[in-house]
Motif scaffolding. Structure first.
Motif, short mmCIF file in Angstrom:
data_model
loop_
_atom_site.label_atom_id
_atom_site.label_comp_id
_atom_site.label_asym_id
_atom_site.label_seq_id
_atom_site.Cartn_x
_atom_site.Cartn_y
_atom_site.Cartn_z
N GLN A 1 -13.65 -32.80 -48.97
CA GLN A 1 -12.58 -33.80 -48.97
C GLN A 1 -12.73 -34.70 -47.75
N VAL A 2 -12.56 -35.98 -47.98
CA VAL A 2 -12.67 -36.97 -46.91
C VAL A 2 -11.36 -37.73 -46.84
N GLN A 3 -10.78 -37.81 -45.67
CA GLN A 3 -9.60 -38.64 -45.46
C GLN A 3 -10.03 -39.88 -44.69
N LEU A 4 -9.61 -41.03 -45.20
CA LEU A 4 -9.99 -42.30 -44.59
C LEU A 4 -8.75 -43.02 -44.06
N GLU A 5 -8.91 -43.67 -42.93
CA GLU A 5 -7.82 -44.44 -42.36
C GLU A 5 -8.35 -45.75 -41.81
N GLU A 6 -7.79 -46.85 -42.27
CA GLU A 6 -8.17 -48.17 -41.79
C GLU A 6 -7.31 -48.56 -40.59
N SER A 7 -7.89 -49.38 -39.73
CA SER A 7 -7.15 -49.95 -38.61
C SER A 7 -7.73 -51.31 -38.28
N GLY A 8 -6.98 -52.09 -37.51
CA GLY A 8 -7.49 -53.36 -37.03
C GLY A 8 -6.96 -54.59 -37.73
N GLY A 9 -6.14 -54.39 -38.75
CA GLY A 9 -5.58 -55.55 -39.44
C GLY A 9 -4.58 -56.29 -38.57
N GLY A 10 -4.18 -57.46 -39.04
CA GLY A 10 -3.20 -58.23 -38.28
C GLY A 10 -3.15 -59.67 -38.76
N LEU A 11 -2.51 -60.49 -37.94
CA LEU A 11 -2.34 -61.91 -38.24
C LEU A 11 -3.29 -62.71 -37.35
N VAL A 12 -4.02 -63.63 -37.96
CA VAL A 12 -4.96 -64.45 -37.22
C VAL A 12 -4.96 -65.85 -37.81
N GLN A 13 -5.26 -66.83 -36.98
CA GLN A 13 -5.36 -68.20 -37.48
C GLN A 13 -6.70 -68.42 -38.18
N ALA A 14 -6.72 -69.38 -39.07
CA ALA A 14 -7.97 -69.74 -39.75
C ALA A 14 -9.04 -70.06 -38.72
N GLY A 15 -10.25 -69.55 -38.99
CA GLY A 15 -11.35 -69.72 -38.06
C GLY A 15 -11.49 -68.58 -37.07
N GLY A 16 -10.49 -67.73 -37.00
CA GLY A 16 -10.51 -66.61 -36.07
C GLY A 16 -11.27 -65.42 -36.61
N SER A 17 -11.22 -64.32 -35.85
CA SER A 17 -11.96 -63.11 -36.19
C SER A 17 -11.05 -61.89 -36.11
N LEU A 18 -11.40 -60.90 -36.90
CA LEU A 18 -10.79 -59.58 -36.83
C LEU A 18 -11.88 -58.55 -37.08
N ARG A 19 -11.67 -57.37 -36.52
CA ARG A 19 -12.59 -56.26 -36.75
C ARG A 19 -11.78 -55.09 -37.30
N LEU A 20 -12.09 -54.71 -38.54
CA LEU A 20 -11.45 -53.57 -39.16
C LEU A 20 -12.32 -52.34 -38.96
N SER A 21 -11.67 -51.20 -38.84
CA SER A 21 -12.40 -49.96 -38.71
C SER A 21 -11.90 -48.96 -39.74
N CYS A 22 -12.82 -48.21 -40.30
CA CYS A 22 -12.51 -47.16 -41.25
C CYS A 22 -12.95 -45.84 -40.64
N ALA A 23 -12.00 -45.03 -40.28
CA ALA A 23 -12.29 -43.75 -39.64
C ALA A 23 -12.14 -42.62 -40.64
N ALA A 24 -13.04 -41.65 -40.54
CA ALA A 24 -13.03 -40.53 -41.47
C ALA A 24 -12.69 -39.23 -40.76
#
Length: 125
Positions: A1-24
């Motif tokens: 069994q694998v449990q996954l959890e995402e993080s790193g989302g949010g609000l950003v302006q167009a042209g910006g960057s975000l980094r999402l992470s998926c931890a197991a």
């Protein structure tokens, strides 16, 4: 069994960057394909990108050159670096782990057995 959890989302302006992470937890991700899907309000869930256990990557056309998937085996996580974000990228982003029959099936949600709860990404214009 694998449990996954995402993080790193949010609000950003167009042209910006975000980094999402998926931890197991439960098992290492090194023997799975790991994919990112997204679902915008009123739309079906769609494939964003995936990485195989040999680090081959797959992307939907609209994110090629802007998004990059990479593994962090020491942390048993997979990251999605998103650059040059557009309002059309606004969605809930989900990571998933599974063992597709082959690379052609990496794009298919049915190939993945384990899913996270999702993280919201909002890109303002």
């Amino acid at each position: 069994q694998v449990q996954l959890e995402e993080s790193g989302g949010g609000l950003v302006q167009a042209g910006g960057s975000l980094r999402l992470s998926c931890a197991a937890s439960g098992r290492t991700l090194s023997t799975y394909y790991v994919a990112w899907f997204r679902q915008a309000p009123g739309k079906e869930r769609e494939f964003v990108g995936a990485i195989s256990w040999t680090d081959t990557t797959y992307y939907r056309d609209s994110v090629k050159g802007r998004f990059t998937i990479s593994r962090n085996n020491a942390e048993s996580s997979v990251d999605l670096q998103m650059n040059s974000l557009k309002p059309a990228d606004t969605a809930v982003y989900y990571c998933a782990a599974g063992v597709p029959y082959n690379g052609a099936y990496a794009y298919t949600a049915g190939s993945y057995d384990y899913w996270g709860q999702g993280t919201q990404v909002t890109v303002s214009s």
